[in-house]
Design a protein around this motif. Structure first.
Motif, PDB file in Angstrom:
ATOM      1  N   LEU A  24      16.676 -13.396  66.118  1.00 24.59           N
ATOM      2  CA  LEU A  24      17.207 -14.741  65.906  1.00 24.59           C
ATOM      3  C   LEU A  24      17.469 -14.989  64.425  1.00 24.59           C
ATOM      4  O   LEU A  24      18.409 -15.696  64.058  1.00 24.59           O
ATOM      5  CB  LEU A  24      16.231 -15.790  66.441  1.00 24.59           C
ATOM      6  N   LEU A  83      20.905 -14.207  62.861  1.00 20.75           N
ATOM      7  CA  LEU A  83      22.044 -15.094  63.091  1.00 20.75           C
ATOM      8  C   LEU A  83      22.509 -15.761  61.805  1.00 20.75           C
ATOM      9  O   LEU A  83      23.666 -16.137  61.673  1.00 20.75           O
ATOM     10  CB  LEU A  83      21.663 -16.187  64.102  1.00 20.75           C
ATOM     11  N   LYS A 126      23.694 -16.547  58.072  1.00 26.07           N
ATOM     12  CA  LYS A 126      24.603 -15.942  57.097  1.00 26.07           C
ATOM     13  C   LYS A 126      24.163 -16.335  55.683  1.00 26.07           C
ATOM     14  O   LYS A 126      23.401 -17.258  55.495  1.00 26.07           O
ATOM     15  CB  LYS A 126      26.039 -16.404  57.347  1.00 26.07           C
ATOM     16  N   LEU A 176      24.245 -21.311  59.179  1.00 24.94           N
ATOM     17  CA  LEU A 176      24.900 -21.064  60.457  1.00 24.94           C
ATOM     18  C   LEU A 176      25.850 -22.229  60.684  1.00 24.94           C
ATOM     19  O   LEU A 176      25.425 -23.390  60.668  1.00 24.94           O
ATOM     20  CB  LEU A 176      23.877 -20.983  61.593  1.00 24.94           C
ATOM     21  N   ASN A 177      27.134 -21.890  60.824  1.00 25.38           N
ATOM     22  CA  ASN A 177      28.169 -22.924  60.953  1.00 25.38           C
ATOM     23  C   ASN A 177      28.123 -23.900  59.779  1.00 25.38           C
ATOM     24  O   ASN A 177      28.357 -25.108  59.940  1.00 25.38           O
ATOM     25  CB  ASN A 177      28.016 -23.690  62.269  1.00 25.38           C
ATOM     26  N   TYR A 188      19.384 -23.325  57.390  1.00 24.78           N
ATOM     27  CA  TYR A 188      18.194 -23.205  58.232  1.00 24.78           C
ATOM     28  C   TYR A 188      17.222 -22.233  57.575  1.00 24.78           C
ATOM     29  O   TYR A 188      17.589 -21.471  56.674  1.00 24.78           O
ATOM     30  CB  TYR A 188      18.556 -22.687  59.634  1.00 24.78           C
ATOM     31  N   CYS A 247      14.064 -19.419  58.825  1.00 23.32           N
ATOM     32  CA  CYS A 247      13.551 -18.729  60.009  1.00 23.32           C
ATOM     33  C   CYS A 247      12.406 -17.799  59.632  1.00 23.32           C
ATOM     34  O   CYS A 247      12.513 -17.026  58.674  1.00 23.32           O
ATOM     35  CB  CYS A 247      14.675 -17.930  60.666  1.00 23.32           C
ATOM     36  N   GLU A 266      19.843 -15.540  71.626  1.00 23.56           N
ATOM     37  CA  GLU A 266      20.677 -15.812  70.458  1.00 23.56           C
ATOM     38  C   GLU A 266      21.800 -16.782  70.817  1.00 23.56           C
ATOM     39  O   GLU A 266      22.076 -17.745  70.091  1.00 23.56           O
ATOM     40  CB  GLU A 266      21.276 -14.507  69.917  1.00 23.56           C
ATOM     41  N   LYS A 267      22.472 -16.518  71.938  1.00 23.39           N
ATOM     42  CA  LYS A 267      23.568 -17.390  72.367  1.00 23.39           C
ATOM     43  C   LYS A 267      23.062 -18.799  72.638  1.00 23.39           C
ATOM     44  O   LYS A 267      23.699 -19.776  72.277  1.00 23.39           O
ATOM     45  CB  LYS A 267      24.225 -16.809  73.630  1.00 23.39           C
ATOM     46  N   THR A 308      22.135 -20.500  69.295  1.00 19.99           N
ATOM     47  CA  THR A 308      23.355 -20.790  68.537  1.00 19.99           C
ATOM     48  C   THR A 308      24.047 -22.041  69.081  1.00 19.99           C
ATOM     49  O   THR A 308      24.445 -22.934  68.325  1.00 19.99           O
ATOM     50  CB  THR A 308      24.328 -19.604  68.595  1.00 19.99           C
ATOM     51  N   LEU A 366      22.046 -25.177  68.286  1.00 18.27           N
ATOM     52  CA  LEU A 366      22.212 -25.643  66.913  1.00 18.27           C
ATOM     53  C   LEU A 366      23.543 -26.366  66.723  1.00 18.27           C
ATOM     54  O   LEU A 366      23.647 -27.291  65.920  1.00 18.27           O
ATOM     55  CB  LEU A 366      22.079 -24.470  65.944  1.00 18.27           C
ATOM     56  N   GLN A 367      24.564 -25.929  67.471  1.00 20.25           N
ATOM     57  CA  GLN A 367      25.840 -26.640  67.413  1.00 20.25           C
ATOM     58  C   GLN A 367      25.679 -28.059  67.948  1.00 20.25           C
ATOM     59  O   GLN A 367      26.194 -29.020  67.376  1.00 20.25           O
ATOM     60  CB  GLN A 367      26.903 -25.882  68.211  1.00 20.25           C
TER      61      GLN A 367
END
Length: 308
Positions: free
Chosen positions: A57, A60, A62, A92-93, A97, A99, A291-292, A295, A298-299
């Protein structure tokens, strides 16, 4: 005049002094928080803790800035296989975050005030929401390996024996002496994760249930498993609850998820036994699915800032 203490004696003295402590000082938490803030420009408001086999996780994120736990002031070290022992800041987006790839457990020899140390550090760096994940054994007979249980409540078995991360003098700058736990797992966050699961056609794998925390490191006996199920527990593991208690003490909103990695043995005629390798493999097999889910969650989270 007594001779000066040797290096070994000094180490033993420090260890004994450590054993008598009941927690970190506020200044030690602040020292770690300030150190992290000085090393990264990321200012996350949401933190994720990854359980056994779920460290992917963290990948994910960046534009990562990662720290080994051993390099962070005051941080304990993770010693469990499947826990990378890294703290990752990233985006992320376009949202920041943080982790934890791996957590700490009392069975590693740490007191609970050390196990939960990162939570108060997160609070001091500005985190408002905590997502905790874990690998858990399924006590509910309807649960299958690979199911994802959204935690609605917990049973703190070590707490019945006065093992609690809030034991000791209360630090009012973090929270009240007697924090409630009846609302430990946020209802709005649970709605968001269930909606994300429905969008991904994962409704058949999504569960809502009660997580029971035990001390470990041994897996449960058959009699213990039957007892926990009779108490209303749907899944059992060796983590999460101490972190949730401290997070709620700090006023953080919490979402908890258990990946069911094994079916708990409750039949004396059963020839299989639980093992950590099975847990790690199940975590690896379901990592992409989780992960999906995270993700998409979080959106939804980013679009629902008015809730947080």
């Amino acid at each position: 005049m007594s001779p000066p203490a040797t290096k070994t004696q000094k180490q033993e003295f420090r260890l004994k002094k450590e054993e008598t402590r009941t927690g970190y000082t506020y200044e030690e938490y602040k020292q770690t928080a300030d150190w992290l803030l000085s090393k990264t420009k990321h200012r996350p408001t949401l933190a994720i803790i990854c359980g056994s086999g779920l460290g992917a996780l963290g990948e994910l994120l960046k534009d990562q800035v990662a720290f080994n736990y051993s390099d962070i002031p005051n941080f304990p070290h993770s010693t469990v296989p499947g826990h990378a022992g890294r703290l990752i800041f990233g985006n992320l987006n376009g949202k920041p975050y943080v982790c934890m790839q791996g957590r700490f457990h009392s069975y590693e020899g740490y007191p609970l005030w050390k196990v939960t140390f990162p939570i108060r550090v997160f609070h001091l760096i500005g985190v408002k929401t905590l997502i905790v994940t874990n690998a858990a054994g399924g006590l509910n007979k309807d649960y299958k390996v690979g199911d994802i249980m959204i935690i609605i409540d917990h049973i703190n078995m070590p707490g019945f024996a006065s093992q609690n991360p809030l034991i000791g003098p209360n630090e009012d700058r973090f929270g009240p002496r007697f924090p409630p736990m009846s609302d430990a797992y946020d209802k709005e966050l649970r709605k968001l994760i269930l909606a994300a699961g429905e969008e991904l056609n994962l409704s058949e794998k999504m569960r809502e249930g009660v997580y029971c925390s035990i001390g470990g490191p041994n897996f449960e006996t058959i009699a213990e498993s039957r007892l926990l199920r009779s108490l209303g527990a749907d899944a059992v593991g060796m983590s999460t609850v101490p972190e949730v208690i401290v997070a709620r003490h700090c006023g953080l909103r919490v979402l908890g998820m258990s990946l069911i990695t094994n079916e708990v043995v409750m039949d004396y005629n059963c020839k299989t036994t639980a093992n950590h390798e099975e847990v790690l493999q199940a975590g690896k097999d379901s990592a992409k699915l989780l992960e999906k889910l995270v993700t998409l969650l979080l959106q939804h989270y980013e679009k629902s800032n008015n809730l947080f």
